[in-house]
Design a protein around this motif. Structure first.
Motif, short mmCIF file in Angstrom:
data_model
loop_
_atom_site.label_atom_id
_atom_site.label_comp_id
_atom_site.label_asym_id
_atom_site.label_seq_id
_atom_site.Cartn_x
_atom_site.Cartn_y
_atom_site.Cartn_z
N THR A 37 -98.17 81.14 30.20
CA THR A 37 -97.46 80.39 29.16
C THR A 37 -97.11 81.29 27.99
OG1 THR A 37 -98.56 78.32 29.80
CG2 THR A 37 -97.58 78.40 27.60
N LEU A 38 -98.08 82.11 27.54
CA LEU A 38 -97.79 83.03 26.44
C LEU A 38 -96.71 84.04 26.85
CD1 LEU A 38 -98.25 83.99 23.59
CD2 LEU A 38 -100.18 85.37 24.42
N LYS A 39 -96.77 84.51 28.07
CA LYS A 39 -95.73 85.43 28.57
C LYS A 39 -94.36 84.78 28.43
CE LYS A 39 -93.86 87.46 32.77
NZ LYS A 39 -93.94 87.50 34.22
N THR A 40 -94.23 83.54 28.86
CA THR A 40 -92.96 82.82 28.75
C THR A 40 -92.52 82.72 27.30
OG1 THR A 40 -93.43 81.55 30.75
CG2 THR A 40 -91.81 80.61 29.24
N TRP A 41 -93.45 82.37 26.41
CA TRP A 41 -93.10 82.27 24.99
C TRP A 41 -92.57 83.59 24.46
CZ3 TRP A 41 -97.58 79.28 22.14
CH2 TRP A 41 -97.66 77.97 22.65
N ILE A 42 -93.26 84.69 24.81
CA ILE A 42 -92.85 86.01 24.32
C ILE A 42 -91.46 86.35 24.82
CG2 ILE A 42 -93.31 88.49 24.49
CD1 ILE A 42 -96.34 87.76 24.43
N LEU A 43 -91.22 86.13 26.10
CA LEU A 43 -89.92 86.49 26.68
C LEU A 43 -88.77 85.64 26.15
CD1 LEU A 43 -90.99 87.25 30.37
CD2 LEU A 43 -90.48 88.88 28.53
N THR A 48 -91.87 78.97 21.48
CA THR A 48 -92.67 78.13 22.37
C THR A 48 -91.74 77.29 23.24
OG1 THR A 48 -92.79 76.21 20.91
CG2 THR A 48 -94.45 77.95 20.57
N ASN A 49 -92.32 76.57 24.17
CA ASN A 49 -91.51 75.69 25.03
C ASN A 49 -90.86 74.56 24.25
OD1 ASN A 49 -92.16 77.29 27.19
ND2 ASN A 49 -93.82 75.98 27.89
N LEU A 50 -91.38 74.29 23.05
CA LEU A 50 -90.80 73.26 22.19
C LEU A 50 -89.83 73.86 21.17
CD1 LEU A 50 -94.01 71.11 21.56
CD2 LEU A 50 -92.15 70.67 23.17
N GLY A 51 -89.59 75.17 21.28
CA GLY A 51 -88.64 75.82 20.38
C GLY A 51 -89.21 76.31 19.07
N GLU A 59 -93.86 81.74 5.49
CA GLU A 59 -92.69 82.57 5.19
C GLU A 59 -91.83 82.81 6.43
OE1 GLU A 59 -94.18 86.20 3.48
OE2 GLU A 59 -94.94 85.16 1.70
N LYS A 60 -92.49 82.95 7.58
CA LYS A 60 -91.77 83.24 8.82
C LYS A 60 -91.50 81.98 9.64
CE LYS A 60 -93.36 87.94 9.09
NZ LYS A 60 -93.04 89.03 9.96
N ASP A 61 -91.89 80.83 9.10
CA ASP A 61 -91.71 79.54 9.77
C ASP A 61 -92.35 79.53 11.16
OD1 ASP A 61 -90.86 76.89 9.72
OD2 ASP A 61 -88.99 77.37 10.76
N GLN A 62 -93.52 80.15 11.27
CA GLN A 62 -94.27 80.20 12.54
C GLN A 62 -95.35 79.12 12.50
OE1 GLN A 62 -95.33 84.33 11.91
NE2 GLN A 62 -94.03 84.96 13.62
N ASP A 63 -95.05 77.97 13.08
CA ASP A 63 -95.99 76.85 12.99
C ASP A 63 -96.95 76.77 14.17
OD1 ASP A 63 -94.34 75.90 15.00
OD2 ASP A 63 -93.74 74.09 13.93
N THR A 64 -96.93 77.79 15.01
CA THR A 64 -97.85 77.85 16.15
C THR A 64 -98.56 79.20 16.12
OG1 THR A 64 -96.37 76.43 17.44
CG2 THR A 64 -98.01 77.71 18.67
N VAL A 65 -99.89 79.18 16.23
CA VAL A 65 -100.65 80.43 16.26
C VAL A 65 -101.54 80.46 17.49
CG1 VAL A 65 -100.65 80.93 13.77
CG2 VAL A 65 -102.40 79.46 14.71
#
Length: 159
Positions: free
Chosen positions: A17-23, A27-30, A77-83
């Motif tokens: 799943t993380l591989k997919t997100w990186i590529l 995330t799968n939810l955008g 700042e980077k709008d990264q809501d998933t960690v």
């Protein structure tokens, strides 16, 4: 009173799943995401591409919460809501750092600095990478699109 998070609240993310997100770059939810590598002296032999290295000791010993607050500000700042947190095996340091971060988020929900912070935190998703970097490097260590600074000779006998 704030909710007290327990181990049961931690969500795990698999390598594929993380591989997919990186590529795909999200995330799968955008959503935008950030990988947090909390390895300490074992931060050798490579790391997940574009990950942020914050030693677990900084989470553990941060009584002023400066590190965690700084992380939240950077994510906003980077709008990264998933960690996605991880250590070598994601059995102790990764999950405990994720827990400390979730507890901090919960405290901020009760006393946010502003309304945009409140909304951002409500939408946060926190994961721990199942198997940690030890498992990740077995699968994707030699792929430069997924792993940076990989040192094959360090891993030739496994972890």
């Amino acid at each position: 009173m704030s909710k007290v998070f327990t181990v049961a609240d931690i969500k795990y993310l698999t390598d594929p799943t993380l591989k997919t997100w990186i590529l795909q770059g999200h995330t799968n939810l955008g959503s935008k995401f950030q990988v947090i590598d909390v390895r300490d002296s074992d931060y050798v032999g490579g790391h997940i591409i574009n990950s942020l290295h914050i030693e677990s000791a900084k989470f553990k010993n941060d009584t002023t919460l400066e590190t965690i607050s700084g992380l939240l500000n950077r994510l906003r700042e980077k709008d990264q809501d998933t960690v996605v947190f991880h250590c070598m095996l994601s059995q102790q340091r990764g999950p405990s750092s994720a827990m400390k971060f979730m507890r901090f988020l919960n405290e901020r929900l009760e006393n946010p600095t502003d309304s945009t912070e409140l909304e951002f935190i409500k939408n946060m998703k926190v994961y721990v990478l199942l198997g940690g970097f030890g498992k990740w490097q077995q699968e994707y260590g030699e792929d430069p699109t997924l792993t940076e600074n990989y040192a094959k000779d360090i891993w030739k006998y496994g972890y």
